[in-house]
Enzyme design. Structure first.
Site, mmCIF file in Angstrom:
data_model
loop_
_atom_site.group_PDB
_atom_site.id
_atom_site.type_symbol
_atom_site.label_atom_id
_atom_site.label_comp_id
_atom_site.label_asym_id
_atom_site.label_seq_id
_atom_site.Cartn_x
_atom_site.Cartn_y
_atom_site.Cartn_z
ATOM 1 N N ARG A 31 0.813 -1.228 0.000
ATOM 2 C CA ARG A 31 0.000 0.000 0.000
ATOM 3 C C ARG A 31 0.842 1.272 0.000
ATOM 4 O O ARG A 31 0.320 2.360 -0.264
ATOM 5 C CB ARG A 31 -1.033 -0.038 1.137
ATOM 6 C CG ARG A 31 -2.165 -1.029 0.835
ATOM 7 C CD ARG A 31 -3.217 -1.053 1.923
ATOM 8 N NE ARG A 31 -2.708 -1.497 3.195
ATOM 9 C CZ ARG A 31 -2.561 -2.767 3.558
ATOM 10 N NH1 ARG A 31 -2.902 -3.736 2.734
ATOM 11 N NH2 ARG A 31 -2.066 -3.080 4.737
ATOM 12 N N GLU A 59 3.661 -9.936 14.863
ATOM 13 C CA GLU A 59 3.000 -10.398 16.087
ATOM 14 C C GLU A 59 3.163 -11.924 16.209
ATOM 15 O O GLU A 59 3.479 -12.439 17.273
ATOM 16 C CB GLU A 59 1.531 -10.015 16.011
ATOM 17 C CG GLU A 59 0.924 -9.849 17.385
ATOM 18 C CD GLU A 59 -0.492 -9.333 17.287
ATOM 19 O OE1 GLU A 59 -0.856 -8.776 16.241
ATOM 20 O OE2 GLU A 59 -1.206 -9.500 18.283
HETATM 21 P P1 AMP Z 1 3.647 -1.942 11.524
HETATM 22 O O1 AMP Z 1 4.889 -2.617 11.033
HETATM 23 O O2 AMP Z 1 3.079 -2.582 12.768
HETATM 24 O O3 AMP Z 1 3.822 -0.443 11.675
HETATM 25 O O4 AMP Z 1 2.530 -2.207 10.444
HETATM 26 C C1 AMP Z 1 2.483 -1.426 9.326
HETATM 27 C C2 AMP Z 1 2.099 -2.184 8.089
HETATM 28 O O5 AMP Z 1 1.015 -3.074 8.313
HETATM 29 C C3 AMP Z 1 1.651 -1.220 7.023
HETATM 30 O O6 AMP Z 1 2.132 -1.674 5.779
HETATM 31 C C4 AMP Z 1 0.143 -1.244 7.107
HETATM 32 O O7 AMP Z 1 -0.421 -1.166 5.827
HETATM 33 C C5 AMP Z 1 -0.198 -2.565 7.772
HETATM 34 N N1 AMP Z 1 -1.133 -2.416 8.907
HETATM 35 C C6 AMP Z 1 -0.856 -2.637 10.204
HETATM 36 N N2 AMP Z 1 -1.927 -2.450 10.989
HETATM 37 C C7 AMP Z 1 -2.925 -2.066 10.161
HETATM 38 C C8 AMP Z 1 -4.297 -1.684 10.366
HETATM 39 N N3 AMP Z 1 -4.856 -1.660 11.583
HETATM 40 N N4 AMP Z 1 -5.007 -1.315 9.281
HETATM 41 C C9 AMP Z 1 -4.442 -1.317 8.045
HETATM 42 N N5 AMP Z 1 -3.174 -1.665 7.791
HETATM 43 C C10 AMP Z 1 -2.410 -2.038 8.828
#
Ligand code: AMP
Length: 176
Positions: free
Chosen positions: A61, A98
């Site tokens: 995305r 996770e």
């Molecule tokens: P993080 O590594 O935890 O910051 O997760 C970020 C990545 O996971 C990004 O590429 C987001 O598109 C996706 N992502 C994580 N949580 C969500 C959420 N609640 N809604 C949409 N996309 C998410």
């Protein structure tokens, strides 16, 4: 105000991709070309003149607005992809999810030493993905100049994990 428009358009999908997660679905934004144009312009404007040599977008995305942002800034766009997708020689970085692990890659010739890179993704959650992307950028001798997101889930405190790289963290729609 753009933040209000984004929040009014994003769709919350409960328990996706697993129980307990509220997924911020940005596909309704993509159906509104006027809002997409506004978002790309606002992503560029919120940098407030920060000097950027390259925009690096994160699969998948981060590929929606990242190229438009790079074009507005008149700089190259570099894709950071999931393992096994890029055709040329790559360097890799693995990080904890996770449950389990993920690996992202970038072409070994994607950046020049000393280039100032803006990392872009649609959403900042825990920050794990962009920390891994930051490590890739530093491995290539480039520098993380800033982070750009359409949405940030600030209650997860992801920005705190980015502070070793830079405090230039930009988000247009923050959920406290
Ligand atoms: P993080 O590594 O935890 O910051 O997760 C970020 C990545 O996971 C990004 O590429 C987001 O598109 C996706 N992502 C994580 N949580 C969500 C959420 N609640 N809604 C949409 N996309 C998410």
């Amino acid at each position: 105000m753009i933040e209000t428009k984004i929040k009014a358009t994003v769709r919350d999908v409960q328990d996706f991709p697993k129980p307990g997660i509220t997924f911020k679905d940005i596909t309704p934004i993509l159906k509104d070309h006027g809002l997409c144009t506004e978002i790309a312009a606002a992503l560029a404007e919120q940098l407030n003149g920060l000097k950027i040599d390259v925009v690096a977008g994160i699969e998948s995305r981060g590929f929606l607005f990242g190229p438009a942002l790079a074009q507005l800034l008149k700089v190259p766009f570099v894709p950071i992809r999931k393992a096994g997708k890029l055709p040329y020689k790559t360097i890799q970085e693995s990080y904890a999810l996770e449950y389990g692990e993920a690996t992202i890659e970038v072409h070994e010739d994607a950046l020049l030493s000393g280039q100032r890179v803006l990392i872009h993704d649609d959403l900042l959650a825990t920050g794990g993905t962009v920390v891994a992307a930051s490590k890739l950028i530093e491995k290539l001798g480039a520098e993380v100049a800033g982070y750009s997101f359409v949405i940030s889930l600030d209650f997860l405190k992801g920005a705190e994990r980015l502070s070793p790289y830079t405090d230039q963290v930009f988000s247009m729609a923050a959920y406290e």
